[in-house]
Design a protein around this motif. Structure first.
Motif, mmCIF file in Angstrom:
data_model
loop_
_atom_site.group_PDB
_atom_site.id
_atom_site.type_symbol
_atom_site.label_atom_id
_atom_site.label_comp_id
_atom_site.label_asym_id
_atom_site.label_seq_id
_atom_site.Cartn_x
_atom_site.Cartn_y
_atom_site.Cartn_z
ATOM 1 N N GLU A 348 10.635 3.527 -9.407
ATOM 2 C CA GLU A 348 9.730 2.593 -8.725
ATOM 3 C C GLU A 348 10.351 2.097 -7.420
ATOM 4 N N ALA A 349 11.636 1.741 -7.477
ATOM 5 C CA ALA A 349 12.319 1.246 -6.270
ATOM 6 C C ALA A 349 12.356 2.345 -5.211
ATOM 7 N N PHE A 354 8.272 3.734 0.633
ATOM 8 C CA PHE A 354 7.172 4.145 1.518
ATOM 9 C C PHE A 354 5.856 3.998 0.753
ATOM 10 N N ALA A 355 4.816 3.499 1.416
ATOM 11 C CA ALA A 355 3.509 3.407 0.759
ATOM 12 C C ALA A 355 3.076 4.811 0.353
ATOM 13 N N SER A 378 4.800 6.525 11.068
ATOM 14 C CA SER A 378 5.420 6.600 12.390
ATOM 15 C C SER A 378 6.895 6.949 12.203
ATOM 16 N N GLU A 379 7.530 7.371 13.303
ATOM 17 C CA GLU A 379 8.952 7.705 13.256
ATOM 18 C C GLU A 379 9.768 6.456 12.893
ATOM 19 N N GLU A 380 9.358 5.297 13.426
ATOM 20 C CA GLU A 380 10.076 4.035 13.135
ATOM 21 C C GLU A 380 10.040 3.756 11.640
ATOM 22 N N ASP A 381 8.865 4.000 11.032
ATOM 23 C CA ASP A 381 8.715 3.738 9.598
ATOM 24 C C ASP A 381 9.654 4.636 8.787
ATOM 25 N N VAL A 382 9.827 5.899 9.246
ATOM 26 C CA VAL A 382 10.725 6.813 8.543
ATOM 27 C C VAL A 382 12.155 6.261 8.609
ATOM 28 N N TYR A 383 12.575 5.794 9.789
ATOM 29 C CA TYR A 383 13.958 5.299 9.941
ATOM 30 C C TYR A 383 14.157 3.975 9.208
ATOM 31 N N ARG A 384 13.108 3.128 9.177
ATOM 32 C CA ARG A 384 13.200 1.907 8.363
ATOM 33 C C ARG A 384 13.447 2.309 6.910
ATOM 34 N N GLY A 385 12.699 3.298 6.427
ATOM 35 C CA GLY A 385 12.810 3.728 5.033
ATOM 36 C C GLY A 385 14.186 4.311 4.719
#
Ligand code: FAD
Length: 443
Positions: A348-349, A354-355, A378-385
């Motif tokens: 789950e974690a 990512f949604a 977005s690319e930013e979302d990938v790096y945040r993840g």
């Protein structure tokens, strides 16, 4: 006419003379086909395509012709990108500065099968090596899920696959010896073994071009392909490491939740609405593994024999389920290569980073590894993840960039000697690249 065009034209003349017109092409469609790889799997790289176009393509028929082409291009100062089947999925096979692409797929020949080793030319498909090994009562230590890909491409751009539970990644003793060519203007083929050979592994042909490879074999076992299913992914995850840690090691343990399972090619052994678990194991372990699966609430759907069953099951492992899942979705899907205990212990974690996150899992002896897929934002979302995954103890390899990210310093040192003019696959070896692997894909 620019200096580069003149150099390419004189190289073309020389290659036509040396290799003949059937081996050299400047046809736009041939150049385009030689300039793509599996990178459309990444929405981040796909948005940047095309990243380069070959000026000239050579189809080398054997190790000597590969060496001839490398030497000629080096003398003319033309960039050289070597290509196997073109399935590498980070853009690492794209000729970013144009120049010459050497297609090795005609250079397919088994040179020798010995006790514990097999030697083949660089363009030989992995499945052909495996078949030759089986015919001698042996099997490859490992091969990737892209079983049709070449030995040169697997050693230069891949990392592992079927067999990696026992033997780890392809930089850990799998390579016994290589025949390589340097970009120094000479067609001399250098034979390297042991640590010297490792210097040419997994660096996208930036330190030298592999023309022949000798890799390890092990005695053939009575392999079986076992398909099982569970009502949910939790059941699969609860047994992945237990099965992966059996002795003798299974050759492959792959699992998916119901959503990714539903996207796999139709097979009565992958029932709809259930989580699929697929194992290549020694025939003597079928009863033990069946008991483990049933004890955890699952059921065995099929046990199949023969090389075809093994290859078929291999082709549903590693990046392949992600590719099928991508194709089944209306929205764009990206993935990350992930590793660590949380994959099995805290799904789950991991998935909720990512949604809509969905994990494909593989077992290694030490810990599970996998591919985490999710709708692309977005690319930013990938790096945040990636940062969030690292924070919960998950190692990540970022498949959305093409820099050499393995033994970068050693590769740069080797390339300074073997490729003094920076002609080998330019754009990939950046000693300043700081995103080196934050967790091995395979322990
Ligand atoms: C759906 C999918 C599943 C995959 N599954 C796996 C997997 O299970 N395991 C895995 O490790 N990888 C996997 N990959 C990545 C890739 O398919 C493999 O690494 C494959 O073995 C690469 O071989 P190729 O012949 O296609 O190489 P290419 O893509 O042609 O080349 C790969 C890299 O090696 C260089 N190269 C090619 N030949 C030579 C040579 N003779 N000398 C020097 N450099 C050379 C190229 O320039 C390029 O940088 C997968 C990719 C996809 C798209």
């Amino acid at each position: 006419m620019s200096d580069t065009s003149t150099r390419v034209l004189s190289l073309e003349d020389e290659l036509l003379e040396l290799l003949g017109p059937a081996s050299v092409s400047t046809e736009p469609r041939v150049r385009e086909r030689a300039s793509i790889d599996g990178s459309p799997m990444s929405p981040i790289i796909a948005a940047k395509l095309p990243l380069g176009l070959a000026d000239l393509v050579v189809f080398a028929a054997d190790a000597e012709q590969i060496a001839t082409a490398v030497a000629a291009a080096s003398r003319h100062g033309v960039p050289i990108t070597v290509r196997g089947k073109g399935t590498g999925n980070y853009g690492q096979g794209i000729p970013m500065q144009g120049g010459l692409v050497i297609d090795t797929t005609r250079a397919k020949a088994i040179v020798e099968v010995g006790d514990g080793f097999i030697t083949a030319e660089a363009g030989t498909p992995m499945v052909m090596l495996e078949q030759a090994a089986w015919a001698s009562g042996q099997a490859l230590w490992m091969y990737p899920s892209t079983a049709q890909s070449t030995i040169g491409g697997f050693l230069s751009g891949g990392s592992g696959g079927t067999g990696s539970i026992e033997h780890g990644s392809n930089d850990r003793g799998f390579v016994a010896a290589l025949d390589v060519v340097h970009a120094d203007g000479s067609a001399e083929i250098h034979h390297v073994e042991g640590d010297e050979a490792q210097k040419y592994v997994h660096n996208y042909g930036t330190a030298g071009v592999i023309v022949r490879a000798t890799v390890r074999l092990e005695p053939l076992r009575e392999w079986r392909g076992l398909w099982a299913s569970f009502p949910d992914f939790g059941g699969t995850l609860s047994v992945v490491q237990t099965i992966g840690n059996l002795d003798p090691s299974p050759r492959l343990v792959s699992g998916d939740g119901p959503e990714i399972s539903a996207s796999l090619p139709a097979d009565e052994a992958i029932p709809e609405g259930r989580s699929s678990l697929r194992v290549i194991l020694d025939a003597t372990q079928v009863d033990t593994v069946t008991a483990i699966i049933e004890g955890a609430g699952g059921r065995v759907e099929a046990v199949r024999e023969g090389p075809q069953a093994s290859i078929r099951l291999s082709m549903l492992s590693y990046n392949h389920p992600i590719e099928w899942y991508q194709k089944s979705q209306e929205h764009e899907v990206f993935h990350l290569e992930v590793a660590g205990a949380p994959l099995a212990d805290d799904i789950e974690a991991v998935e909720s980073v990512f949604a809509g996150g969905k994990l494909h899992i593989e077992s290694t002896k030490a810990f599970p590894i996998g591919m985490l897929a999710a709708p692309y934002v977005s690319e930013e979302d990938v790096y945040r993840g990636i940062a969030e995954l690292n924070a919960i103890g998950v190692g990540v390899h970022n498949p959305h960039q093409w820099n050499v990210d393995f033994n970068v310093e050693q590769t740069a040192e080797t390339a300074a000697l073997t490729d003094p003019n920076g002609l080998l696959n330019p754009g990939k070896l950046n000693p300043d690249y700081t995103g080196a692997r934050k967790g091995a894909i395979i322990s």
